[in-house]
Design an enzyme around this catalytic site. Structure first.
Site, PDB file in Angstrom:
ATOM      1  N   ASP A 289       0.880  -1.177   0.000  1.00 43.44           N
ATOM      2  CA  ASP A 289       0.000   0.000   0.000  1.00 43.44           C
ATOM      3  C   ASP A 289       0.909   1.217   0.000  1.00 43.44           C
ATOM      4  OD1 ASP A 289      -1.785   2.056   0.506  1.00 43.44           O
ATOM      5  OD2 ASP A 289      -2.104   1.502   2.613  1.00 43.44           O
TER       6      ASP A 289
ATOM      7  N   SER B 134      -2.144  11.238   5.430  1.00 40.48           N
ATOM      8  CA  SER B 134      -1.610  12.538   5.000  1.00 40.48           C
ATOM      9  C   SER B 134      -2.743  13.445   4.551  1.00 40.48           C
ATOM     10  CB  SER B 134      -0.606  12.341   3.866  1.00 40.48           C
ATOM     11  OG  SER B 134       0.487  11.560   4.305  1.00 40.48           O
TER      12      SER B 134
ATOM     13  N   ASN C 290       2.618   8.613  -1.676  1.00 36.05           N
ATOM     14  CA  ASN C 290       3.590   9.236  -2.561  1.00 36.05           C
ATOM     15  C   ASN C 290       4.982   9.293  -1.949  1.00 36.05           C
ATOM     16  OD1 ASN C 290       3.943  10.471  -5.166  1.00 36.05           O
ATOM     17  ND2 ASN C 290       4.365  12.391  -4.111  1.00 36.05           N
ATOM     18  N   THR C 291       5.081   9.043  -0.631  1.00 32.40           N
ATOM     19  CA  THR C 291       6.377   9.076   0.047  1.00 32.40           C
ATOM     20  C   THR C 291       6.639   7.797   0.831  1.00 32.40           C
ATOM     21  OG1 THR C 291       6.195  11.486   0.284  1.00 32.40           O
ATOM     22  CG2 THR C 291       7.842  10.370   1.643  1.00 32.40           C
TER      23      THR C 291
ATOM     24  N   THR D 190      -0.327  31.255  21.466  1.00 37.90           N
ATOM     25  CA  THR D 190      -0.303  30.826  20.070  1.00 37.90           C
ATOM     26  C   THR D 190      -0.224  29.309  19.973  1.00 37.90           C
ATOM     27  OG1 THR D 190       0.734  32.893  19.370  1.00 37.90           O
ATOM     28  CG2 THR D 190       0.931  31.015  17.891  1.00 37.90           C
TER      29      THR D 190
ATOM     30  N   ASP E 220      -6.367   3.477  -2.974  1.00 36.58           N
ATOM     31  CA  ASP E 220      -6.447   3.175  -1.552  1.00 36.58           C
ATOM     32  C   ASP E 220      -7.880   3.292  -1.037  1.00 36.58           C
ATOM     33  OD1 ASP E 220      -6.418   5.944  -1.971  1.00 36.58           O
ATOM     34  OD2 ASP E 220      -5.227   6.367  -0.174  1.00 36.58           O
ATOM     35  N   ARG E 221      -8.614   4.290  -1.524  1.00 35.28           N
ATOM     36  CA  ARG E 221     -10.010   4.446  -1.104  1.00 35.28           C
ATOM     37  C   ARG E 221     -10.840   3.254  -1.557  1.00 35.28           C
ATOM     38  NH1 ARG E 221     -11.920   9.938  -3.510  1.00 35.28           N
ATOM     39  NH2 ARG E 221     -13.869   9.393  -2.445  1.00 35.28           N
TER      40      ARG E 221
ATOM     41  N   LEU F 142       5.322   3.796   2.246  1.00 36.53           N
ATOM     42  CA  LEU F 142       4.535   2.625   1.888  1.00 36.53           C
ATOM     43  C   LEU F 142       4.486   1.652   3.058  1.00 36.53           C
ATOM     44  CD1 LEU F 142       6.598   0.009   1.352  1.00 36.53           C
ATOM     45  CD2 LEU F 142       7.055   1.235  -0.762  1.00 36.53           C
ATOM     46  N   LYS F 143       3.445   0.830   3.057  1.00 29.32           N
ATOM     47  CA  LYS F 143       3.307  -0.275   3.999  1.00 29.32           C
ATOM     48  C   LYS F 143       3.342  -1.559   3.191  1.00 29.32           C
ATOM     49  CE  LYS F 143       0.078   0.114   7.146  1.00 29.32           C
ATOM     50  NZ  LYS F 143      -1.268   0.338   7.747  1.00 29.32           N
TER      51      LYS F 143
END
Length: 247
Positions: A6, A126, A9-10, A178, A103-104, A12-13
């Site tokens: 899975d 993300s 863009n950066t 803040t 993925d969805r 993975l599993k």
């Protein structure tokens, strides 16, 4: 053995399963920016990968690099799976199903296989995605929103004179500094998001809520009461892959 991936863009599993029994042998994570994104994968002695299945939302170049790395390491065929118009009663609501993130689709398919009734899937990664599926399997639509880390980066880099430290607070009362304004504000926003999802579930007559992704537990603690299934996308990918190759 079957290797399941899975990929964002950066990051993975990955997960390694027995071909016949679907027993999970080992799993891990990797970075697409590494020469070998699966450098932490060590095959059990005497074993061999027979097929590789990939669900990815990576850019075309990173997808190409990932497939090339897989083919250089394994002799097994590598198959990328995408969103479909329909599978086993689950019907994609998009007019152009291929434009939905894989993925969805795979997350919804795993949830559909286990429930066969109306449900919502929230993937808090993300980006945060929300998808609603009716009791008859028709995808009613969904939402895509920036995830927690994306919002923190935006406030840090794009907003002038906002200096804060991320605390991932669950407190949502009005902030008095803040730091509090930012961290409590994100919790307040997440709580409001949770309320809206729960209201939609009731409005559409859905029964179940499935949470996945790295921030799923945080959303649950902020009021989005659902069942956390951290491997949902890999579970759906595994099901699709087995249906294609092993019946």
């Amino acid at each position: 053995m079957i290797l399941l991936i899975d990929s964002g863009n950066t990051r993975l599993k990955w997960r390694l399963e027995r071909q016949k029994s679907a027993e999970v042998l080992v799993q891990g994570v990797g970075l697409l920016t590494d020469a070998d994104p699966l450098q932490t994968l060590c095959l059990p002695k005497g074993s061999r990968v027979m097929s590789v299945a990939v669900s990815t939302v990576a850019s075309e170049q990173r997808q190409h690099n990932l497939v090339a790395a897989l083919k250089s390491r394994f002799t097994a065929p590598v198959t990328c799976y995408w969103s479909e118009r329909e599978r086993d009663g689950l019907v994609n609501g998009y007019q152009q199903p291929a434009k939905m993130g894989a993925d969805r689709w795979h997350g919804m398919y795993a949830a559909w296989q286990r429930r066969r009734q109306g449900f919502a899937v929230v993937d808090a990664g993300s980006a945060v995605t929300v998808d609603y599926v009716a009791a008859d399997g028709h995808h009613l639509g969904g939402y895509i929103l920036p995830g927690l880390q994306m919002m923190l980066r935006s406030l840090s880099s794009d907003a002038a004179r906002i200096d804060f430290e991320s605390e991932l607070s669950l407190e949502s009362r009005p902030g008095l500094s803040t730091n509090e304004c930012v961290n409590h504000g994100l919790a307040w926003l997440s709580a409001a998001f949770s309320d809206r999802v729960l209201a939609d579930i009731q409005s559409y007559g859905l029964r179940d809520l499935v949470l996945t992704g790295g921030d799923a537990l945080r959303l649950q603690r902020l009021g989005l009461q659902g069942e956390i299934e951290p491997e949902l996308v890999l579970d759906g990918l595994a099901k699709v892959h087995r249906e294609r190759f092993y019946g």
